[in-house]
Design a protein around this motif. Structure first.
Motif, PDB file in Angstrom:
ATOM      1  N   ALA A 182      -6.887   1.417  -4.836  1.00 19.62           N
ATOM      2  CA  ALA A 182      -5.839   2.325  -4.357  1.00 19.62           C
ATOM      3  C   ALA A 182      -5.738   3.508  -5.310  1.00 19.62           C
ATOM      4  O   ALA A 182      -5.799   3.331  -6.527  1.00 19.62           O
ATOM      5  CB  ALA A 182      -4.512   1.580  -4.296  1.00 19.62           C
ATOM      6  N   PRO A 183      -5.658   4.715  -4.798  1.00 19.80           N
ATOM      7  CA  PRO A 183      -5.517   5.879  -5.671  1.00 19.80           C
ATOM      8  C   PRO A 183      -4.158   5.863  -6.358  1.00 19.80           C
ATOM      9  O   PRO A 183      -3.237   5.196  -5.893  1.00 19.80           O
ATOM     10  CB  PRO A 183      -5.630   7.057  -4.707  1.00 19.80           C
TER      11      PRO A 183
ATOM     12  N   HIS B 182      -7.713  11.239   4.768  1.00 18.25           N
ATOM     13  CA  HIS B 182      -7.124  10.513   3.641  1.00 18.25           C
ATOM     14  C   HIS B 182      -8.076   9.555   2.962  1.00 18.25           C
ATOM     15  O   HIS B 182      -7.724   8.946   1.967  1.00 18.25           O
ATOM     16  CB  HIS B 182      -5.914   9.697   4.105  1.00 18.25           C
TER      17      HIS B 182
ATOM     18  N   HIS C 115       0.811  -1.216   0.000  1.00 17.22           N
ATOM     19  CA  HIS C 115       0.000   0.000   0.000  1.00 17.22           C
ATOM     20  C   HIS C 115       0.842   1.262   0.000  1.00 17.22           C
ATOM     21  O   HIS C 115       0.334   2.337   0.269  1.00 17.22           O
ATOM     22  CB  HIS C 115      -0.934   0.001   1.207  1.00 17.22           C
TER      23      HIS C 115
ATOM     24  N   GLY D 147       0.113   9.202  -3.755  1.00 15.72           N
ATOM     25  CA  GLY D 147      -0.012   9.436  -2.318  1.00 15.72           C
ATOM     26  C   GLY D 147      -0.755  10.723  -2.024  1.00 15.72           C
ATOM     27  O   GLY D 147      -0.994  11.553  -2.888  1.00 15.72           O
ATOM     28  N   HIS D 148      -1.156  10.818  -0.749  1.00 15.97           N
ATOM     29  CA  HIS D 148      -1.881  12.005  -0.297  1.00 15.97           C
ATOM     30  C   HIS D 148      -1.017  12.799   0.668  1.00 15.97           C
ATOM     31  O   HIS D 148      -1.495  13.245   1.696  1.00 15.97           O
ATOM     32  CB  HIS D 148      -3.164  11.595   0.423  1.00 15.97           C
TER      33      HIS D 148
ATOM     34  N   ASP E 223      -0.468   4.923  -0.409  1.00 13.58           N
ATOM     35  CA  ASP E 223      -1.829   5.181   0.034  1.00 13.58           C
ATOM     36  C   ASP E 223      -1.814   5.378   1.558  1.00 13.58           C
ATOM     37  O   ASP E 223      -1.850   4.433   2.330  1.00 13.58           O
ATOM     38  CB  ASP E 223      -2.746   4.023  -0.343  1.00 13.58           C
ATOM     39  N   THR E 224      -1.769   6.627   1.934  1.00 10.86           N
ATOM     40  CA  THR E 224      -1.589   6.960   3.343  1.00 10.86           C
ATOM     41  C   THR E 224      -2.669   6.353   4.223  1.00 10.86           C
ATOM     42  O   THR E 224      -2.390   5.831   5.303  1.00 10.86           O
ATOM     43  CB  THR E 224      -1.609   8.487   3.527  1.00 10.86           C
ATOM     44  N   HIS E 225      -3.892   6.408   3.756  1.00 14.03           N
ATOM     45  CA  HIS E 225      -4.990   5.939   4.594  1.00 14.03           C
ATOM     46  C   HIS E 225      -4.901   4.444   4.857  1.00 14.03           C
ATOM     47  O   HIS E 225      -5.037   3.980   5.988  1.00 14.03           O
ATOM     48  CB  HIS E 225      -6.326   6.294   3.939  1.00 14.03           C
ATOM     49  N   GLU E 226      -4.644   3.675   3.795  1.00 13.04           N
ATOM     50  CA  GLU E 226      -4.484   2.228   3.955  1.00 13.04           C
ATOM     51  C   GLU E 226      -3.318   1.921   4.893  1.00 13.04           C
ATOM     52  O   GLU E 226      -3.398   1.058   5.758  1.00 13.04           O
ATOM     53  CB  GLU E 226      -4.210   1.572   2.587  1.00 13.04           C
TER      54      GLU E 226
END
Lengths: 227, 227
Positions: B220-221, B208, A74, B224-225, A77-80
């Protein structure tokens, strides 16, 4: 650096580092000879993260590997990533629980609290179980306490979490961010509870302690200080 | 009630109750025959308090006895009683530490934090040590963290302690008040940390997680955020 320096700088014994290498927790170094390899700062950081997961968070080596693999998947993907770091979603499962799955049924008080707070929290978050268990324990001791009594604390927890995320927000590297999330979440817990106890003494002094600090011996007041 | 009923209602085995009686933790019942005694609700409550001290707070039976004796001595003085209940002052010592005694020297970061908050906290409060230790541990992991970073948490702890004391305030009986102080301080700790983790997930989702809750599966986007 050689494995011996990696050991010295990380404080992790040589044999343990070799074990992590064999288990795939630590990526191999750059081979410089048939039996020698060079390691760098990324290995050192990875070792720290392994130690945080196995030590502070108490994961088995196999579970730590799952978390690390999931983090790698992941990446970005910060949230994941934070979900995995905070222990919210079990590593290695492709489909995390949905809000209305079976597991939330077992923790009705946590569910009511989360609803009342308007929080978006997965049904699989293990913290739900802790909430319901604690309330059951208190009631088994004849202490009237339900999820509504936790609401003021939930509001403070919301602000605490905002500080937590603010702190992590400043870090751009995803792996480092995850490492900090793990370390700050788990290592700070004793300090946060210690702050509560310090504040309790201060508050007790302010309410009942007269003009001296709690440590000052003074005669007992003639009567109680009920509301 | 007979000892068997006391055992049934408290969940404490018969033999353990007899042990507490022998050790003087539990006052004797009213003798009704050479080998029989009657117990009442005060015994039941006392048993609960003993179990809370030895179980939840992890005190030895001898230490629990000291706390109970000290509570009996200070009956009526709410502040002293809460000090003992919160584990601030070691039971059995006539002279608790003063604010400038030797022990505060060992925990300079806690001292700085307490000063900055304007708190009145005795030097002997064991929570001071936890603060300094935690900060040392974080720094040993190369995480920049000092007592100033704890200030926002300290402010939230201050408000938490106010809720804690508000809750206890409504109880007039001093012994019951002390019992609640012990139980709520120690038993609530896991729930408070659980609230933090729920709030962390919520906050992470808000920052996020896009428009779905954390539990909703989504691809997954692409990137990154980061901030």
């Amino acid at each position: 650096m050689r494995i011996s320096e990696l050991s010295r700088r990380s404080g992790v014994p040589n044999a343990t580092i070799k074990y992590y290498l064999r288990e795939g927790l630590l990526p191999p170094g750059r081979a410089t000879a048939a039996t020698q390899a060079e390691y760098d700062e990324t290995h050192l950081r990875r070792l720290r993260l392994i130690r945080a997961l196995t030590g502070v968070r108490g994961l088995s080596v196999a579970a730590a590997k799952q978390v690390l693999d999931a983090m790698a998947e992941h990446r970005g993907d910060t949230h994941e990533l934070l979900g995995i770091a905070f222990g919210i979603r079990p590593a290695g499962t492709g489909a995390p629980g949905t809000a209305d799955d079976d597991r939330s049924a077992g923790h009705p008080e946590a569910a009511a609290l989360v609803d009342a707070m308007g929080w978006s929290v997965s049904a699989g978050n293990p913290a739900r179980q802790i909430i319901d268990r604690t309330l059951q324990t208190l009631r088994s001791l004849d202490i009237e306490y339900d999820w509504q009594a936790l609401l003021p604390y939930a509001e403070l927890a919301e602000r605490t979490a905002r500080h937590d995320l603010d702190r992590i927000e400043t870090i751009t590297d995803p792996l480092e961010k995850a490492e900090h999330a793990v370390l700050l979440t788990f290592l700070l817990e004793p300090a946060l509870m210690a702050l509560r106890r310090l504040a309790q003494e201060n508050e007790s002094t302010a309410r009942h302690g007269g003009d001296g600090p709690a440590s000052t011996a003074r005669p007992a007041p003639p009567e109680g200080h009920g509301p």
